[in-house]
Design an enzyme around this catalytic site. Structure first.
Site, PDB file in Angstrom:
ATOM      1  N   TYR A   1       0.830  -1.202   0.000  1.00  0.00           N
ATOM      2  CA  TYR A   1       0.000   0.000   0.000  1.00  0.00           C
ATOM      3  C   TYR A   1       0.870   1.260   0.000  1.00  0.00           C
ATOM      4  O   TYR A   1       0.625   2.202  -0.758  1.00  0.00           O
ATOM      5  CB  TYR A   1      -0.920  -0.021   1.218  1.00  0.00           C
ATOM      6  CG  TYR A   1      -1.959   1.070   1.245  1.00  0.00           C
ATOM      7  CD1 TYR A   1      -3.066   1.014   0.404  1.00  0.00           C
ATOM      8  CD2 TYR A   1      -1.859   2.145   2.126  1.00  0.00           C
ATOM      9  CE1 TYR A   1      -4.042   2.004   0.435  1.00  0.00           C
ATOM     10  CE2 TYR A   1      -2.819   3.135   2.169  1.00  0.00           C
ATOM     11  CZ  TYR A   1      -3.908   3.063   1.319  1.00  0.00           C
ATOM     12  OH  TYR A   1      -4.871   4.050   1.351  1.00  0.00           O
TER      13      TYR A   1
ATOM     14  N   LYS B   1       1.054   4.190  -2.919  1.00  0.00           N
ATOM     15  CA  LYS B   1       0.731   5.588  -2.639  1.00  0.00           C
ATOM     16  C   LYS B   1       1.940   6.505  -2.856  1.00  0.00           C
ATOM     17  O   LYS B   1       1.782   7.655  -3.302  1.00  0.00           O
ATOM     18  CB  LYS B   1       0.184   5.731  -1.223  1.00  0.00           C
ATOM     19  CG  LYS B   1      -1.136   5.001  -0.997  1.00  0.00           C
ATOM     20  CD  LYS B   1      -2.225   5.482  -1.952  1.00  0.00           C
ATOM     21  CE  LYS B   1      -3.567   4.846  -1.673  1.00  0.00           C
ATOM     22  NZ  LYS B   1      -4.646   5.354  -2.551  1.00  0.00           N
TER      23      LYS B   1
END
Length: 242
Positions: free
Chosen positions: A152, A156
């Site tokens: 994740y 990002k």
């Protein structure tokens, strides 16, 4: 300023995406509401109650061809695409040494590649218009990293780099591209966290509270309205990262 504009919001079935769609509808914008698996019909009605068009589109933004087809269809039906909000995202948390290739690839494909796919295809429309605003959903995790979220965080952080590169490439045609980096936001996803975990997170936030989905939505609308801000990452995090 935004009244009558056409806005695409990906991952807009619930949570932050839904709040963003409603915020733009309140401003008088027509909404293209992308979702992956399920959409409550009440969400469409809530948007249409503002007297605007709501066009639901089911599909996976990680699919390059789907993204192209959606952009083409929206342009044909509505005539322009004024704002793109890349909100679609997933998590598959696991400690790095236990993370499977599939868990890593799935998160990168949806979060980062999906954002690229949408920008890649909408840029053709916006370049011809010589106008447009792109807002990408990053995260404070993409800035600071987080245990158990290597996939994740990587996705990002990649979105932040993609945002800045896009901003530089498209600025000469009057197109802006910015990112929002939410901190701890109260959603269905965070509601399942154990109480002690939530308390630990809140203790690290100077404002000592979680954010609301509306806090993120207001920030997105602000960036869409301001055509002299580009290439920026706006932390909406209660002071977590400063």
């Amino acid at each position: 300023m935004l009244k009558g504009k056409n806005v695409i919001v990906t991952g807009a079935a619930k949570g932050i995406g839904k709040a963003i769609a409603l915020a733009f509808a309140k401003e008088g914008c027509n909404i293209v509401l992308n979702y992956h698996s399920h959409l409550d019909e009440e969400t469409v009605k809530e948007i249409e109650d503002y007297g605007v068009i709501c066009k639901p589109v089911q599909g996976d933004v990680s699919d390059f061809a789907f993204a192209a087809d959606m952009i083409k269809e929206v342009k044909k039906e509505l005539g322009s695409i004024d704002v793109l909000v890349n909100n679609a995202g997933i998590t598959k948390d696991m400690l790095l040494m236990r993370m499977t290739e599939e868990q890593f690839d799935d998160v990168i494909n949806t979060n980062l590649k999906g954002t690229f796919n949408m920008i890649r295809h909408v840029s053709n429309v916006m370049l011809k218009q010589r106008s447009g605003a792109i807002i990408n959903m990053a995260s404070v995790v993409g800035i600071n990293g987080n245990i158990g979220q290597a996939n994740y965080a990587a996705s990002k952080a990649g979105i932040i780099g993609l945002t800045k590169s896009t901003a530089k490439e498209l600025a000469s045609r009057g197109i802006t591209c910015n990112a929002i980096a939410p901190g701890y936001v109260e959603t269905d996803m965070t509601a399942v966290l154990k109480e002690d975990v939530q308390n630990a997170i809140l203790s690290a936030i100077p404002l000592k509270r979680g954010g609301k989905v509306e806090d993120i939505a207001r920030a997105v609308v602000f960036l869409a309205e301001n055509d002299y801000i580009t290439g920026q990452v706006l932390n909406v995090d209660g002071g977590m990262v400063m």
